[in-house]
Design an enzyme around this catalytic site. Structure first.
Site, PDB file in Angstrom:
ATOM      1  N   ARG A  12       1.097  -0.876   0.177  1.00 39.12           N
ATOM      2  CA  ARG A  12       0.134  -0.093   0.259  1.00 39.12           C
ATOM      3  C   ARG A  12       0.963   1.007   0.082  1.00 39.12           C
ATOM      4  O   ARG A  12       1.901   1.764   0.377  1.00 39.12           O
ATOM      5  CB  ARG A  12      -1.173  -0.114   1.386  1.00 39.12           C
ATOM      6  CG  ARG A  12      -1.717  -1.061   1.666  1.00 39.12           C
ATOM      7  CD  ARG A  12      -3.491  -1.303   0.165  1.00 39.12           C
ATOM      8  NE  ARG A  12      -3.108  -1.155  -1.259  1.00 39.12           N
ATOM      9  CZ  ARG A  12      -3.211  -0.477  -2.184  1.00 39.12           C
ATOM     10  NH1 ARG A  12      -4.895  -0.956  -2.173  1.00 39.12           N
ATOM     11  NH2 ARG A  12      -3.241  -1.432  -3.725  1.00 39.12           N
ATOM     12  N   GLN A 184     -12.211   0.699  -0.768  1.00 40.09           N
ATOM     13  CA  GLN A 184     -12.216  -0.290  -0.024  1.00 40.09           C
ATOM     14  C   GLN A 184     -10.185  -1.213  -0.126  1.00 40.09           C
ATOM     15  O   GLN A 184      -9.885  -0.745  -1.122  1.00 40.09           O
ATOM     16  CB  GLN A 184     -12.589  -1.548  -0.813  1.00 40.09           C
ATOM     17  CG  GLN A 184     -13.387  -2.551   0.375  1.00 40.09           C
ATOM     18  CD  GLN A 184     -11.704  -4.121  -0.331  1.00 40.09           C
ATOM     19  OE1 GLN A 184     -11.658  -3.693  -2.068  1.00 40.09           O
ATOM     20  NE2 GLN A 184     -11.722  -4.761   0.336  1.00 40.09           N
ATOM     21  N   GLY A 186      -8.583  -3.020  -1.391  1.00 35.52           N
ATOM     22  CA  GLY A 186      -7.597  -3.766  -2.106  1.00 35.52           C
ATOM     23  C   GLY A 186      -7.736  -2.839  -3.299  1.00 35.52           C
ATOM     24  O   GLY A 186      -7.649  -3.548  -3.998  1.00 35.52           O
ATOM     25  N   LYS A 187      -8.296  -1.589  -3.210  1.00 35.65           N
ATOM     26  CA  LYS A 187      -8.751  -1.192  -4.822  1.00 35.65           C
ATOM     27  C   LYS A 187      -7.405  -0.483  -4.733  1.00 35.65           C
ATOM     28  O   LYS A 187      -6.648  -0.486  -4.090  1.00 35.65           O
ATOM     29  CB  LYS A 187      -9.487  -0.313  -4.704  1.00 35.65           C
ATOM     30  CG  LYS A 187     -10.976  -0.696  -4.638  1.00 35.65           C
ATOM     31  CD  LYS A 187     -11.538  -1.739  -5.199  1.00 35.65           C
ATOM     32  CE  LYS A 187     -12.342  -3.389  -5.368  1.00 35.65           C
ATOM     33  NZ  LYS A 187     -13.240  -2.251  -4.649  1.00 35.65           N
ATOM     34  N   HIS A 188      -7.411   0.634  -6.405  1.00 34.69           N
ATOM     35  CA  HIS A 188      -5.836   1.017  -6.241  1.00 34.69           C
ATOM     36  C   HIS A 188      -5.417   2.328  -5.088  1.00 34.69           C
ATOM     37  O   HIS A 188      -4.133   2.064  -4.923  1.00 34.69           O
ATOM     38  CB  HIS A 188      -6.075   1.671  -7.575  1.00 34.69           C
ATOM     39  CG  HIS A 188      -5.709   1.015  -8.807  1.00 34.69           C
ATOM     40  ND1 HIS A 188      -7.121   0.115  -9.449  1.00 34.69           N
ATOM     41  CD2 HIS A 188      -5.409   0.899  -9.819  1.00 34.69           C
ATOM     42  CE1 HIS A 188      -6.786   0.079 -10.225  1.00 34.69           C
ATOM     43  NE2 HIS A 188      -6.020   0.260 -11.114  1.00 34.69           N
TER      44      HIS A 188
END
Ligand SMILES: *Cc1c(COP(=O)(O)O)cnc(C)c1O
Length: 404
Positions: A12, A184, A186-188
């Site tokens: 991240r 959310q 897990g998104k970009h």
């Protein structure tokens, strides 16, 4: 080798920039977006980045879709066309707003709905079309736009997986009438949970703003609660993180694209495996990296290849969501409000007919797809490691030709 994961800090882009803005929010003591500045700034900045007129933040991608569906204001039993391969968060809002989700088939190579598959399920009850740009690869929007205009239907774009993907040099999310995004984990880019909507249409903008705010007319002369709506607001804490994340989005997308192009190059000559099919005149932003696995060449197909990759620590999902969305219990058994089955109780029989022959593309796509986790924090070594693992597994599983 351990690959960065989007489930923790290894994969991240969260850091000092987010912390600094977050600290400002805490110190200000103003955590609600109705009084604070960060969510408002995020909305202005997101509209600018996307090239849309209005943007609003909300509490999730699911909430974003719900706002969009509410904005087109379906009558109970109206139909909203959507896709058979998507996240459930793209579907349940349709049901909650009293409309019937009607599933268009997908192209088995891109996994996306097409103008042809949508046209087959348009009826006199159709109220809107939801298109999902799956994995970051845009739908072929020109023929879809043309079809929608011919029928006077608004298009809602589910861009949860497609931040900054482009189609004919326009940002995905601004080609249809409303674009919906998810923040959310897990998104970009992420705030843990969160969502955004964007539109150029003033009426839709107004309706979505109200829908996020219990339909309370903030700023009006004689405000009231105008219609049934929820509290879908984002907090200032999330707004601060989202604003810092948004500044990093261009780099995230550039990194994913560069790494994916390199992986494609390295995997281009393996028998039985095809690399992503990108929609013409588009850019793919690789939320995930998908391979098609030909089970007549690779023994055991996608599940076997996926298992071999997992054995090496490469996170992947053979067959993605496993089954078409309409085979999930909520839709298959119409489990909605009490025992009413509403709004499915209002549906035309054809609208809820999920016969296998109507969904050949869907079943084929889910049969051969192997979804590989992808990440902006990968290095060239990580990508090389994935490429080697795929090549070795494909060689080990290759079906030997029988002598004639
Ligand atoms: C993630 C996702 C959603 C739902 O977003 P949430 O923020 O998890 O509610 C909807 N549609 C698609 C295609 C998604 O990938």
């Amino acid at each position: 080798m351990k690959l960065p994961s989007d489930q923790d800090s290894s994969g991240r882009t969260l850091g000092a920039e987010e912390l600094e803005l977050l600290k400002n929010v805490i110190e200000s003591g103003t955590l609600t977006s109705t009084k604070g500045q960060y969510v408002k700034q995020l909305e202005a900045e997101f509209a600018r980045v996307l090239g849309g007129k209005y943007a609003y933040a909300c509490s999730s991608g699911t909430a974003a879709i719900h706002c969009a569906v509410a904005a087109v204001n379906p009558e109970p039993g109206d139909e909203i066309i959507t896709t058979s391969i998507t996240d459930m968060g793209g579907l349940t809002p349709i049901i909650y707003q009293g409309a019937v989700p009607v599933f268009a088939d997908v192209d088995p190579e891109t996994y996306n709905v097409t103008a042809r598959s949508i046209e087959k399920v348009i009826s006199e009850r159709t109220k809107a079309i939801v298109v999902t740009h799956l994995f970051g690869n845009p739908c072929d929007m020109a023929p879809i736009r043309e079809l929608a205009d011919r029928h006077g239907l608004p298009i809602i774009e589910d861009c949860a997986q497609a931040f900054l993907s482009t189609y004919r040099e326009e940002n995905i999310g601004t080609i249809g009438d409303i674009g919906c995004f998810s923040l959310q984990q897990g998104k970009h880019i992420t705030t843990g949970e969160g969502g955004l909507v964007v539109t150029n249409n003033e009426d839709f903008a107004r309706h979505m703003f109200l829908y996020i705010n219990k339909a309370w007319g903030y700023g009006d002369k004689n405000p009231d609660h105008y219609f049934a709506a929820l509290n879908y607001r984002m907090t200032e804490l999330q707004g601060a993180v989202a604003l810092a994340q948004l500044n990093k989005l261009q780099d995230v997308v550039a990194s994913r694209t560069r790494l994916a192009d390199s992986l494609t190059l390295q995997l281009s000559d393996i028998a039985g495996i095809s690399t992503p099919t990108i929609t013409p005149d588009s850019t793919h932003t690789y939320w995930k990296y998908c391979l098609n696995v030909d089970a007549s060449v690779i023994e055991g197909g996608s599940p076997a290849l996926g298992q071999a990759l997992r054995d090496k620590g490469i996170a992947c999902a053979p067959r993605y969501i496993q089954k078409p969305a309409f085979e999930c219990q909520v839709i298959r058994d119409q489990v909605t409000f009490g025992t009413s089955r509403w709004p499915f109780s209002l549906a035309r029989p054809e609208a809820v007919d999920y016969s296998r022959e109507k969904y050949e593309g869907t079943y084929k796509a889910l049969e051969h797809v192997l979804v590989i986790a992808f990440n902006e924090c990968y290095t060239d070594e990580h990508v090389g490691f994935i490429a080697d693992a795929v090549r070795e597994a494909a060689a080990a599983l290759k079906i030997q030709q029988q002598p004639a």
